[in-house]
Design a protein around this motif. Structure first.
Motif, mmCIF file in Angstrom:
data_model
loop_
_atom_site.group_PDB
_atom_site.id
_atom_site.type_symbol
_atom_site.label_atom_id
_atom_site.label_comp_id
_atom_site.label_asym_id
_atom_site.label_seq_id
_atom_site.Cartn_x
_atom_site.Cartn_y
_atom_site.Cartn_z
ATOM 1 N N ILE A 145 0.843 -1.202 0.000
ATOM 2 C CA ILE A 145 0.000 0.000 0.000
ATOM 3 C C ILE A 145 0.874 1.247 0.000
ATOM 4 N N LEU A 146 1.986 1.206 0.742
ATOM 5 C CA LEU A 146 2.936 2.320 0.729
ATOM 6 C C LEU A 146 3.519 2.517 -0.670
ATOM 7 N N ALA A 147 3.874 1.427 -1.346
ATOM 8 C CA ALA A 147 4.409 1.522 -2.703
ATOM 9 C C ALA A 147 3.381 2.125 -3.651
ATOM 10 N N ALA A 148 2.108 1.740 -3.515
ATOM 11 C CA ALA A 148 1.054 2.292 -4.371
ATOM 12 C C ALA A 148 0.914 3.796 -4.144
ATOM 13 N N GLY A 149 0.936 4.205 -2.899
ATOM 14 C CA GLY A 149 0.839 5.633 -2.601
ATOM 15 C C GLY A 149 2.024 6.420 -3.126
ATOM 16 N N LEU A 150 3.213 5.870 -2.971
ATOM 17 C CA LEU A 150 4.409 6.575 -3.438
ATOM 18 C C LEU A 150 4.447 6.678 -4.960
ATOM 19 N N ILE A 151 4.062 5.637 -5.656
ATOM 20 C CA ILE A 151 4.085 5.691 -7.117
ATOM 21 C C ILE A 151 3.012 6.650 -7.623
ATOM 22 N N PHE A 152 1.877 6.734 -6.936
ATOM 23 C CA PHE A 152 0.852 7.708 -7.307
ATOM 24 C C PHE A 152 1.358 9.132 -7.091
ATOM 25 N N LEU A 153 1.998 9.375 -5.948
ATOM 26 C CA LEU A 153 2.537 10.709 -5.676
ATOM 27 C C LEU A 153 3.611 11.097 -6.685
ATOM 28 N N TYR A 154 4.424 10.149 -7.103
ATOM 29 C CA TYR A 154 5.448 10.429 -8.099
ATOM 30 C C TYR A 154 4.805 10.796 -9.438
ATOM 31 N N LEU A 187 6.124 -8.878 -4.838
ATOM 32 C CA LEU A 187 5.540 -8.589 -6.149
ATOM 33 C C LEU A 187 5.047 -7.150 -6.280
ATOM 34 N N PRO A 188 4.389 -6.549 -5.264
ATOM 35 C CA PRO A 188 3.975 -5.147 -5.424
ATOM 36 C C PRO A 188 5.146 -4.204 -5.674
ATOM 37 N N TRP A 189 6.284 -4.463 -5.062
ATOM 38 C CA TRP A 189 7.445 -3.593 -5.285
ATOM 39 C C TRP A 189 8.022 -3.795 -6.677
ATOM 40 N N LEU A 190 7.943 -5.009 -7.204
ATOM 41 C CA LEU A 190 8.388 -5.240 -8.576
ATOM 42 C C LEU A 190 7.481 -4.516 -9.564
ATOM 43 N N VAL A 191 6.181 -4.560 -9.335
ATOM 44 C CA VAL A 191 5.232 -3.854 -10.194
ATOM 45 C C VAL A 191 5.451 -2.345 -10.086
ATOM 46 N N ALA A 192 5.664 -1.848 -8.870
ATOM 47 C CA ALA A 192 5.919 -0.413 -8.683
ATOM 48 C C ALA A 192 7.201 0.008 -9.385
ATOM 49 N N GLY A 193 8.225 -0.812 -9.336
ATOM 50 C CA GLY A 193 9.477 -0.494 -10.032
ATOM 51 C C GLY A 193 9.282 -0.424 -11.530
ATOM 52 N N ASN A 194 8.461 -1.316 -12.073
ATOM 53 C CA ASN A 194 8.166 -1.278 -13.500
ATOM 54 C C ASN A 194 7.433 0.008 -13.872
ATOM 55 N N GLY A 210 -2.348 -0.877 -10.337
ATOM 56 C CA GLY A 210 -1.592 -2.090 -10.640
ATOM 57 C C GLY A 210 -0.885 -2.646 -9.421
ATOM 58 N N VAL A 211 -0.313 -1.755 -8.618
ATOM 59 C CA VAL A 211 0.378 -2.194 -7.401
ATOM 60 C C VAL A 211 -0.624 -2.761 -6.400
ATOM 61 N N LEU A 212 -1.764 -2.116 -6.256
ATOM 62 C CA LEU A 212 -2.788 -2.636 -5.341
ATOM 63 C C LEU A 212 -3.344 -3.976 -5.839
ATOM 64 N N GLY A 213 -3.426 -4.140 -7.147
ATOM 65 C CA GLY A 213 -3.826 -5.437 -7.701
ATOM 66 C C GLY A 213 -2.825 -6.526 -7.342
ATOM 67 N N ALA A 214 -1.538 -6.184 -7.357
ATOM 68 C CA ALA A 214 -0.516 -7.152 -6.962
ATOM 69 C C ALA A 214 -0.620 -7.478 -5.472
ATOM 70 N N VAL A 215 -0.986 -6.489 -4.654
ATOM 71 C CA VAL A 215 -1.195 -6.738 -3.217
ATOM 72 C C VAL A 215 -2.350 -7.714 -3.021
ATOM 73 N N VAL A 216 -3.438 -7.507 -3.753
ATOM 74 C CA VAL A 216 -4.600 -8.399 -3.644
ATOM 75 C C VAL A 216 -4.228 -9.804 -4.107
ATOM 76 N N LEU A 217 -3.496 -9.901 -5.224
ATOM 77 C CA LEU A 217 -3.070 -11.212 -5.711
ATOM 78 C C LEU A 217 -2.219 -11.923 -4.668
ATOM 79 N N GLY A 218 -1.301 -11.200 -4.041
ATOM 80 C CA GLY A 218 -0.481 -11.802 -2.995
ATOM 81 C C GLY A 218 -1.283 -12.210 -1.772
ATOM 82 N N GLY A 219 -2.374 -11.508 -1.499
ATOM 83 C CA GLY A 219 -3.220 -11.860 -0.365
ATOM 84 C C GLY A 219 -4.139 -13.026 -0.641
#
Length: 109
Positions: free
Chosen positions: A16-25, A90-97, A41-50
């Motif tokens: 969730i932190l990664a999603a917020g940071l990528i949105f702010l960027y 996975l969310p951090w990998l998606v955020a990096g992409n 996309g990052v939140l989708g990866a969080v849901v998939l991981g959950g």
């Protein structure tokens, strides 16, 4: 002693932190719509991981009923731990992409 790596709650919080940071960027670059898609996309990866552990539940009896000294059982448990750690990051990998996509597009003029 339990040697499995449990990143469940921390992974969700960091995702969730990664999603917020990528949105702010994206907003900072003037590309709010791209930043919003990146955050989704990052939140989708969080849901998939959950949700992933629920897909592994049918295999739980096999994991716990086998002999813990056998090579097959150790291989199965190791594989489950590796997959779990991968989905935790996975969310951090998606955020990096998405970060690379936003960087390549650059700020809006």
């Amino acid at each position: 002693m339990n040697t499995s790596l449990n990143l469940g709650g921390e992974a969700v919080g960091l995702g969730i932190l990664a999603a917020g940071l990528i949105f702010l960027y994206g907003v900072w670059l003037g590309r709010r719509e791209t930043g919003w898609r990146a955050a989704q996309g990052v939140l989708g990866a969080v849901v998939l991981g959950g949700v992933l552990p629920f897909f592994l539940i049918p295999f739980a009896p096999t994991l716990f009923s086998s002999d813990s000294r056998s090579v097959t059982s150790l291989f199965l448990l190791t594989t489950v731990n590796i997959v779990g750690v991968f989905f935790s990051f996975l969310p951090w990998l998606v955020a990096g992409n998405w970060l690379e996509i936003l960087r390549r597009e650059g700020p809006r003029a």
